[in-house]
Design a protein around this motif. Structure first.
Motif, PDB file in Angstrom:
ATOM      1  N   ALA A 101      -0.907  -6.130   0.478  1.00 14.34           N
ATOM      2  CA  ALA A 101      -0.002  -5.801   2.301  1.00 14.34           C
ATOM      3  C   ALA A 101      -1.008  -5.430   3.331  1.00 14.34           C
ATOM      4  CB  ALA A 101       1.292  -5.055   1.724  1.00 14.34           C
ATOM      5  N   GLU A 102      -1.902  -4.808   2.998  1.00 15.15           N
ATOM      6  CA  GLU A 102      -2.379  -4.291   4.336  1.00 15.15           C
ATOM      7  C   GLU A 102      -3.198  -5.186   5.085  1.00 15.15           C
ATOM      8  OE1 GLU A 102      -4.895  -0.282   5.841  1.00 15.15           O
ATOM      9  OE2 GLU A 102      -3.861  -0.322   4.076  1.00 15.15           O
ATOM     10  N   HIS A 103      -3.998  -6.164   4.019  1.00 14.75           N
ATOM     11  CA  HIS A 103      -4.998  -6.824   4.843  1.00 14.75           C
ATOM     12  C   HIS A 103      -4.947  -7.972   3.551  1.00 14.75           C
ATOM     13  CE1 HIS A 103      -7.150  -3.027   5.974  1.00 14.75           C
ATOM     14  NE2 HIS A 103      -7.499  -2.925   4.758  1.00 14.75           N
ATOM     15  N   PRO A 104      -3.929  -8.944   4.280  1.00 18.97           N
ATOM     16  CA  PRO A 104      -3.344 -10.444   2.978  1.00 18.97           C
ATOM     17  C   PRO A 104      -4.321 -11.548   3.657  1.00 18.97           C
ATOM     18  CG  PRO A 104      -1.755  -9.581   4.978  1.00 18.97           C
ATOM     19  CD  PRO A 104      -3.214  -8.711   4.736  1.00 18.97           C
ATOM     20  N   GLY A 105      -5.196 -11.473   4.506  1.00 18.17           N
ATOM     21  CA  GLY A 105      -6.229 -12.739   5.194  1.00 18.17           C
ATOM     22  C   GLY A 105      -5.387 -13.347   4.872  1.00 18.17           C
ATOM     23  N   GLN A 106      -4.396 -12.949   5.927  1.00 22.59           N
ATOM     24  CA  GLN A 106      -4.215 -14.315   6.963  1.00 22.59           C
ATOM     25  C   GLN A 106      -3.808 -14.114   8.046  1.00 22.59           C
ATOM     26  OE1 GLN A 106      -2.964 -16.509   4.707  1.00 22.59           O
ATOM     27  NE2 GLN A 106      -1.552 -17.172   6.304  1.00 22.59           N
ATOM     28  N   PRO A 107      -4.011 -15.502   8.859  1.00 22.74           N
ATOM     29  CA  PRO A 107      -4.497 -15.119  10.384  1.00 22.74           C
ATOM     30  C   PRO A 107      -3.193 -14.468  10.792  1.00 22.74           C
ATOM     31  CG  PRO A 107      -5.043 -17.078   9.911  1.00 22.74           C
ATOM     32  CD  PRO A 107      -4.349 -16.375   8.306  1.00 22.74           C
ATOM     33  N   GLU A 108      -2.856 -13.898  12.137  1.00 21.53           N
ATOM     34  CA  GLU A 108      -1.288 -13.182  12.610  1.00 21.53           C
ATOM     35  C   GLU A 108      -0.820 -14.787  13.427  1.00 21.53           C
ATOM     36  OE1 GLU A 108       0.016 -10.502  16.174  1.00 21.53           O
ATOM     37  OE2 GLU A 108      -1.587 -10.242  16.127  1.00 21.53           O
ATOM     38  N   VAL A 117       7.745  -8.105  -5.664  1.00 23.18           N
ATOM     39  CA  VAL A 117       8.360  -7.619  -6.385  1.00 23.18           C
ATOM     40  C   VAL A 117       7.702  -6.481  -6.890  1.00 23.18           C
ATOM     41  CG1 VAL A 117       9.834  -8.527  -8.432  1.00 23.18           C
ATOM     42  CG2 VAL A 117      10.102  -9.674  -6.653  1.00 23.18           C
ATOM     43  N   ASN A 118       7.865  -5.905  -7.163  1.00 20.15           N
ATOM     44  CA  ASN A 118       7.846  -4.285  -7.515  1.00 20.15           C
ATOM     45  C   ASN A 118       6.412  -4.248  -7.580  1.00 20.15           C
ATOM     46  OD1 ASN A 118      10.257  -3.900  -9.218  1.00 20.15           O
ATOM     47  ND2 ASN A 118       9.977  -5.003 -10.331  1.00 20.15           N
ATOM     48  N   ASN A 119       6.048  -4.519  -6.213  1.00 25.38           N
ATOM     49  CA  ASN A 119       4.325  -3.653  -6.021  1.00 25.38           C
ATOM     50  C   ASN A 119       4.866  -2.896  -4.797  1.00 25.38           C
ATOM     51  OD1 ASN A 119       3.840  -5.534  -3.566  1.00 25.38           O
ATOM     52  ND2 ASN A 119       3.898  -6.934  -5.180  1.00 25.38           N
ATOM     53  N   VAL A 120       5.322  -2.568  -3.971  1.00 25.37           N
ATOM     54  CA  VAL A 120       5.555  -1.830  -3.031  1.00 25.37           C
ATOM     55  C   VAL A 120       4.996  -0.237  -3.106  1.00 25.37           C
ATOM     56  CG1 VAL A 120       8.086  -1.065  -2.816  1.00 25.37           C
ATOM     57  CG2 VAL A 120       6.484  -1.044  -0.633  1.00 25.37           C
ATOM     58  N   GLN A 121       5.292   0.230  -4.628  1.00 26.08           N
ATOM     59  CA  GLN A 121       5.156   1.737  -5.100  1.00 26.08           C
ATOM     60  C   GLN A 121       3.791   2.179  -5.401  1.00 26.08           C
ATOM     61  OE1 GLN A 121       6.622  -1.058  -6.574  1.00 26.08           O
ATOM     62  NE2 GLN A 121       6.930  -1.038  -8.422  1.00 26.08           N
ATOM     63  N   LEU A 122       3.194   0.570  -5.535  1.00 24.41           N
ATOM     64  CA  LEU A 122       1.984   1.291  -5.724  1.00 24.41           C
ATOM     65  C   LEU A 122       0.526   0.621  -4.647  1.00 24.41           C
ATOM     66  CD1 LEU A 122       1.147  -1.611  -8.729  1.00 24.41           C
ATOM     67  CD2 LEU A 122       1.957   0.894  -8.737  1.00 24.41           C
ATOM     68  N   TRP A 123       1.915   0.625  -3.240  1.00 19.92           N
ATOM     69  CA  TRP A 123       0.751   0.737  -1.865  1.00 19.92           C
ATOM     70  C   TRP A 123      -0.008   2.142  -1.656  1.00 19.92           C
ATOM     71  CZ3 TRP A 123       4.384  -2.568   1.782  1.00 19.92           C
ATOM     72  CH2 TRP A 123       4.541  -4.218   0.765  1.00 19.92           C
TER      73      TRP A 123
END
Length: 195
Positions: A101-108, A117-123
């Motif tokens: 999430a912090e570094h999705p590799g996408q341009p702004e 889905v079911n990953n925010v708790q792992l950030w």
């Protein structure tokens, strides 16, 4: 125990990662499809699927979007996604890369929809993760997030406050009961303000 859970679900790898992927494919499938429905993806949009796991939601999003990008920190899960979406990857409408999430590799301002889905708790840093997704979304773009409510590290209302602190607006949060024995899902939709 935390290392076992990380190998199975956090950063799936090896035998535990394959087992975790199979459990995710079974347990998250209806929630993945539900999140895609809630997002109301159109055929002209670019969608970022964060932590696609074995690719159920990635495929569901790709069936609606112009381009779908799956970003996962696990090479094991990216391989599962490649297998599930091989024709779409070969056709160029699905892209897969390592990231988070912090570094999705996408341009702004390059995607219309971000799904999680079911990953925010792992950030490791939710504030940085929401900031990364905010940057990746175009003005007017939307974030749709779902997580097992019982596994959230904070209440869904506190999570909504964190999303708002990242700059998102028009925020809605609710709970949804997936079919079967799957735990109650806390869900959220928010928008990057249009300019």
């Amino acid at each position: 125990m935390s290392q076992v859970l990380d190998r199975a679900f956090g950063h799936p790898r090896g035998l535990l990662g394959r087992l975790g992927g199979a459990l995710m494919a079974h347990g998250n499938a209806e929630t993945e499809r539900r999140v895609v429905e809630v997002a109301r993806i159109t055929s002209a949009e670019t969608v970022l699927v964060l932590g696609p796991g074995p690719g159920i939601g990635l495929l569901a999003a790709a069936e609606r979007a112009a381009t779908t990008i799956g970003v996962d920190p696990s090479e094991e899960m990216l391989a599962r996604c490649r297998d599930r979406c091989s024709a779409l990857v070969e056709g160029g409408t699905v892209e897969l890369r390592r990231g988070d999430a912090e570094h999705p590799g996408q341009p702004e301002a390059s995607v219309d929809v971000a799904l999680s889905v079911n990953n925010v708790q792992l950030w490791p840093d939710r504030a940085a993760g929401f900031a990364g997704l905010y940057r990746a979304l175009r003005p007017g773009g939307r974030l749709v997030l779902s997580a097992h409510e019982k596994w959230l590290p904070v209440s869904r209302h506190r999570l909504a406050d964190e999303v708002a602190a990242a700059g998102f607006t028009d925020l809605q949060t609710w709970v949804w009961q997936p079919p079967g024995r799957t735990p109650l899902a806390a869900q959220l939709r928010a928008y990057r303000p249009a300019e």
